[in-house]
Design a protein around this motif. Structure first.
Motif, PDB file in Angstrom:
ATOM      1  N   TRP A  89      21.462  33.729  47.034  1.00  0.00           N
ATOM      2  CA  TRP A  89      22.586  33.018  46.432  1.00  0.00           C
ATOM      3  C   TRP A  89      23.769  33.056  47.374  1.00  0.00           C
ATOM      4  O   TRP A  89      24.099  34.095  47.933  1.00  0.00           O
ATOM      5  N   TYR A  90      24.413  31.904  47.557  1.00  0.00           N
ATOM      6  CA  TYR A  90      25.471  31.802  48.555  1.00  0.00           C
ATOM      7  C   TYR A  90      26.844  31.510  47.966  1.00  0.00           C
ATOM      8  O   TYR A  90      27.801  31.288  48.715  1.00  0.00           O
ATOM      9  N   GLU A  91      26.967  31.502  46.636  1.00  0.00           N
ATOM     10  CA  GLU A  91      28.218  31.103  46.007  1.00  0.00           C
ATOM     11  C   GLU A  91      29.024  32.314  45.532  1.00  0.00           C
ATOM     12  O   GLU A  91      28.455  33.338  45.127  1.00  0.00           O
ATOM     13  N   TYR A  92      30.341  32.164  45.555  1.00  0.00           N
ATOM     14  CA  TYR A  92      31.250  33.137  44.964  1.00  0.00           C
ATOM     15  C   TYR A  92      30.751  33.497  43.565  1.00  0.00           C
ATOM     16  O   TYR A  92      30.392  32.622  42.781  1.00  0.00           O
ATOM     17  N   SER A  93      30.720  34.795  43.263  1.00  0.00           N
ATOM     18  CA  SER A  93      30.162  35.249  41.981  1.00  0.00           C
ATOM     19  C   SER A  93      31.093  36.263  41.324  1.00  0.00           C
ATOM     20  O   SER A  93      31.717  37.080  42.008  1.00  0.00           O
ATOM     21  N   LYS A  94      31.138  36.202  40.001  1.00  0.00           N
ATOM     22  CA  LYS A  94      32.021  37.096  39.239  1.00  0.00           C
ATOM     23  C   LYS A  94      31.359  37.459  37.927  1.00  0.00           C
ATOM     24  O   LYS A  94      30.769  36.605  37.253  1.00  0.00           O
ATOM     25  N   CYS A  95      31.429  38.741  37.562  1.00  0.00           N
ATOM     26  CA  CYS A  95      30.966  39.163  36.239  1.00  0.00           C
ATOM     27  C   CYS A  95      32.034  40.063  35.612  1.00  0.00           C
ATOM     28  O   CYS A  95      32.893  40.615  36.317  1.00  0.00           O
ATOM     29  N   TYR A  96      31.957  40.197  34.291  1.00  0.00           N
ATOM     30  CA  TYR A  96      33.005  40.935  33.569  1.00  0.00           C
ATOM     31  C   TYR A  96      32.376  41.712  32.418  1.00  0.00           C
ATOM     32  O   TYR A  96      31.513  41.206  31.703  1.00  0.00           O
ATOM     33  N   HIS A  97      32.805  42.984  32.286  1.00  0.00           N
ATOM     34  CA  HIS A  97      32.363  43.824  31.175  1.00  0.00           C
ATOM     35  C   HIS A  97      33.570  44.052  30.271  1.00  0.00           C
ATOM     36  O   HIS A  97      34.510  44.768  30.631  1.00  0.00           O
ATOM     37  N   GLU A  98      33.546  43.409  29.111  1.00  0.00           N
ATOM     38  CA  GLU A  98      34.724  43.404  28.241  1.00  0.00           C
ATOM     39  C   GLU A  98      35.070  44.794  27.729  1.00  0.00           C
ATOM     40  O   GLU A  98      36.242  45.199  27.728  1.00  0.00           O
ATOM     41  N   LYS A  99      34.086  45.562  27.308  1.00  0.00           N
ATOM     42  CA  LYS A  99      34.362  46.876  26.726  1.00  0.00           C
ATOM     43  C   LYS A  99      35.014  47.802  27.750  1.00  0.00           C
ATOM     44  O   LYS A  99      35.927  48.578  27.420  1.00  0.00           O
ATOM     45  N   MET A 100      34.571  47.746  29.002  1.00  0.00           N
ATOM     46  CA  MET A 100      35.133  48.600  30.057  1.00  0.00           C
ATOM     47  C   MET A 100      36.334  47.959  30.742  1.00  0.00           C
ATOM     48  O   MET A 100      36.995  48.604  31.544  1.00  0.00           O
ATOM     49  N   ASN A 101      36.581  46.680  30.454  1.00  0.00           N
ATOM     50  CA  ASN A 101      37.595  45.921  31.193  1.00  0.00           C
ATOM     51  C   ASN A 101      37.332  46.041  32.696  1.00  0.00           C
ATOM     52  O   ASN A 101      38.211  46.345  33.499  1.00  0.00           O
ATOM     53  N   PHE A 102      36.073  45.782  33.047  1.00  0.00           N
ATOM     54  CA  PHE A 102      35.614  45.921  34.430  1.00  0.00           C
ATOM     55  C   PHE A 102      35.259  44.542  34.982  1.00  0.00           C
ATOM     56  O   PHE A 102      34.490  43.794  34.367  1.00  0.00           O
ATOM     57  N   THR A 103      35.815  44.211  36.140  1.00  0.00           N
ATOM     58  CA  THR A 103      35.538  42.941  36.815  1.00  0.00           C
ATOM     59  C   THR A 103      34.860  43.225  38.150  1.00  0.00           C
ATOM     60  O   THR A 103      35.310  44.086  38.912  1.00  0.00           O
ATOM     61  N   LEU A 104      33.792  42.492  38.424  1.00  0.00           N
ATOM     62  CA  LEU A 104      33.042  42.644  39.672  1.00  0.00           C
ATOM     63  C   LEU A 104      32.943  41.283  40.349  1.00  0.00           C
ATOM     64  O   LEU A 104      32.581  40.283  39.701  1.00  0.00           O
ATOM     65  N   ILE A 105      33.278  41.233  41.639  1.00  0.00           N
ATOM     66  CA  ILE A 105      33.306  39.969  42.397  1.00  0.00           C
ATOM     67  C   ILE A 105      32.544  40.136  43.703  1.00  0.00           C
ATOM     68  O   ILE A 105      32.654  41.167  44.374  1.00  0.00           O
ATOM     69  N   TRP A 106      31.751  39.116  44.024  1.00  0.00           N
ATOM     70  CA  TRP A 106      31.191  39.000  45.373  1.00  0.00           C
ATOM     71  C   TRP A 106      31.712  37.714  45.988  1.00  0.00           C
ATOM     72  O   TRP A 106      31.580  36.635  45.404  1.00  0.00           O
ATOM     73  N   ALA A 107      32.312  37.819  47.175  1.00  0.00           N
ATOM     74  CA  ALA A 107      32.872  36.658  47.864  1.00  0.00           C
ATOM     75  C   ALA A 107      32.286  36.576  49.266  1.00  0.00           C
ATOM     76  O   ALA A 107      32.452  37.497  50.061  1.00  0.00           O
ATOM     77  N   PRO A 108      31.572  35.492  49.596  1.00  0.00           N
ATOM     78  CA  PRO A 108      31.014  35.358  50.955  1.00  0.00           C
ATOM     79  C   PRO A 108      32.106  35.050  51.968  1.00  0.00           C
ATOM     80  O   PRO A 108      33.119  34.423  51.644  1.00  0.00           O
ATOM     81  N   HIS A 109      31.909  35.513  53.210  1.00  0.00           N
ATOM     82  CA  HIS A 109      32.904  35.259  54.244  1.00  0.00           C
ATOM     83  C   HIS A 109      32.787  33.830  54.781  1.00  0.00           C
ATOM     84  O   HIS A 109      31.816  33.115  54.510  1.00  0.00           O
ATOM     85  N   VAL A 110      33.793  33.419  55.542  1.00  0.00           N
ATOM     86  CA  VAL A 110      33.853  32.053  56.063  1.00  0.00           C
ATOM     87  C   VAL A 110      32.730  31.801  57.065  1.00  0.00           C
ATOM     88  O   VAL A 110      32.013  32.715  57.471  1.00  0.00           O
TER      89      VAL A 110
END
Length: 581
Positions: A410-431
């Protein structure tokens, strides 16, 4: 970085050189180099041989008559099927910025005889100042004497020598610190960190001759990998070759797409069809490895799928119990500057657990889950940081908020969120030169630079930001990597000053021995990139964590470009051991 390993290809055995030829006289002059102009080995070809693109009629298959899929597309000059001409540029790289490793090999003769390189069979490991008994806590010093395939002592250094100590029955593994005396001998310092029977072994993935060859190729051709750019206007469509350098042979005009790539260098050949212009660029992606003419010795050296080749000579010892090192602080209290001291070993594996020497990291999965409360974690980089994202997403079971992944690569910017923990996780590919970047409506690439992400960080809130560049830059001259790191500094200073809860960590290069095309893509640039990180980011060593994965991977003898998940978990544990309170 994606690599497909062909299972039925065997490791190179030719490097196990034959016995010396006693009749050879040292005053015989070497023969002029024979150069292979043949096509690349099949495992160095991504898009097939495309035979229709070789020969006098292939120019009829470009422009308006071009095939409309990258699998069969032809270009004005087939740089990935026929060797390009060396680029004459006496100012590249700039002499005042040429690294010592390149200065050392700059005037080496062409590598034409494989027997002149260090031999795996005849080079030896010897204990220096051997003791009748070794105890835990002792320092062990080993000398390596390099001998060539003719049985002659080497008188130059510059080989990539990697040494590790293995617990024969215990599952312990640690690396050793190698010093090159530049005369054919090396000394290695190891530490007795556990008791029991151990074996000390040395790997030689790259001889000086192969390193000199790889550096020369990057000077001559700048890029060892080309990308395709797709240009579309209405029903008109054309593919052209792209590169981080404006030296794309075969095109009378070049499209400078640097502005679209957020001012990082990016160029594509201008379409041959006069009805298409540079403004019609829509995307770019990986294409194929550059064709390079090689001598027989170079061909033999690199015609393999693994660089994990080891000296026949080994040392075995029996280590008795002694005083274990006392860890005084937990890792989150260790000054960041100490993580930049990369003298090996910095730790060791005890079965599948990585133990640091400078601090104590006993984080459990439950501890890490607690640490993730009210936290944003950003992994910026290539597919190896995407691997971190996937492992942590599975552990936390956070909900994907961006597009669902429909394929592993997978080559696209990705984001997930855990509401109970208020946790955000992001993967961002470089240029670019990361693959699969599209031009968006605003005229910019869909893959953003780390500088932009750093500028957009909030001024408050807990954030862990991991930066990584390696494999896609390993196929280019190291100056491209250095320029990328230099560009980070203003944004990094500002981000650290405006948010005191921001943790920034540099993910170091990692060892990988298995590669589809080791002449073009391998881990040889890892130590070079490490030196650049150490020099260019010196001012940040008190404020940024350094994750020394090279030492960890060297200890575990990692093979694949994407390490196994148990190793990735140790990476994450290392990261959160530093950043969690």
């Amino acid at each position: 970085m994606e690599v497909e390993i062909v299972e039925d290809m065997l490791p190179l055995t030719t490097l196990q050189q034959p016995k010396p030829k006693p009749t050879l006289q040292p005053n015989i002059k070497p023969k002029p180099p024979t150069i292979y102009l043949s096509l690349k080995p099949m495992h160095c070809v991504v898009h097939g041989m495309r035979q229709q693109c070789v020969g006098p009629f292939h120019k009829n298959l470009i422009g308006v008559n071009q095939c409309q899929t990258p699998l069969c597309v032809c270009f004005p000059q087939e740089l990935v099927l026929i060797p390009p001409k060396p680029i004459e540029d006496s100012n590249f790289p700039p002499k005042n910025e040429m690294l010592p490793v390149e200065q050392k090999t700059l005037h080496d003769a062409e590598f034409v005889d494989i027997l002149t390189a260090a031999s795996l069979n005849y080079s030896t490991l010897t204990l220096l100042n051997p003791k009748t008994q070794y105890n835990v806590g002792d320092v062990i010093t080993v000398r390596i004497n390099m001998v060539d395939g003719y049985g002659k002592q080497r008188v130059v250094g510059g080989d990539d020598v990697r040494v590790r100590m293995i617990g024969i029955d215990s599952g312990h593994r640690a690396s050793g610190n190698v010093m090159d005396f530049n005369n054919g001998s090396y000394t290695v310092t190891l530490k007795a960190l556990w008791s029991g029977k151990v074996k000390i072994e040395a790997a030689l993935p790259y001889t000086r001759e192969s390193i000199a060859s790889m550096l020369k190729w990057r000077r001559q051709y700048k890029t060892l990998f080309y990308y395709y750019g797709h240009f579309i206007k209405g029903t008109l469509s054309e593919y052209t070759m792209c590169s981080p350098y404006p030296t794309i042979q075969g095109y009378p005009s070049i499209c400078n797409l640097t502005s679209m790539n957020y001012n990082y260098p990016w160029f594509c050949g201008q379409p041959i069809n006069p009805l298409l212009s540079c403004d019609d660029f829509i995307l770019a992606n990986d294409f194929d490895y550059t064709q390079i003419p090689v001598t027989p010795a170079q061909f033999i050296t690199f015609d393999r799928l693994t660089t994990k080749v080891k000296l026949k000579s080994v040392i075995e010892l029996d280590i008795s119990p002694g005083l274990d090192q006392q860890k005084q602080v937990t890792c989150n209290k260790l000054p960041r500057k100490q993580t930049w001291n990369i003298t090996m070993p910095t730790g060791y594996f005890e079965k599948k657990e990585w133990k640091l020497l400078k601090c104590k990291n006993d984080l459990t999965k439950a501890d890490i889950m607690s640490c993730l409360q009210n936290l944003t974690v950003i992994f910026y980089g290539d597919s190896t940081t995407r691997q971190w994202y996937k492992v942590l997403q599975n552990v936390t079971d956070c909900d994907q908020k961006t597009e669902k992944w429909t394929k592993p690569k997978w080559y696209e910017y990705s984001k997930c969120y855990h509401e109970k923990m208020n946790f955000t996780l992001i993967w961002a590919p470089h240029v670019f030169p990361f693959p699969n970047g599209r031009k968006e409506a605003n005229g910019k690439s869909s893959i953003k630079p780390a500088v932009k992400t750093l500028e957009e960080l909030p001024t408050n809130g807990k954030i862990v930001f991991v930066l990584h560049y390696f494999c896609h830059y390993a196929r280019q001259h190291y100056t491209l990597f250095r320029d990328q790191i230099r560009s980070l500094k203003p944004a990094l200073r500002k981000a650290l000053s405006k948010n005191k809860d921001l943790h920034v960590a540099i993910k170091a290069p990692h060892v990988f021995y298995e590669t589809m095309c080791p002449s073009h893509l391998n881990d040889f640039p890892g130590p070079i990139f490490t030196d650049i990180l150490q020099e260019e980011l010196k001012e940040f060593q008190d404020s940024v964590w350094y994750l020394n994965l090279w030492d960890m991977n060297l200890a575990t003898d990692n093979g694949p470009i994407h390490p196994p998940n148990y190793v990735v978990w140790q990476y994450l544990k290392l990261l959160f051991g530093f950043t969690c309170k």
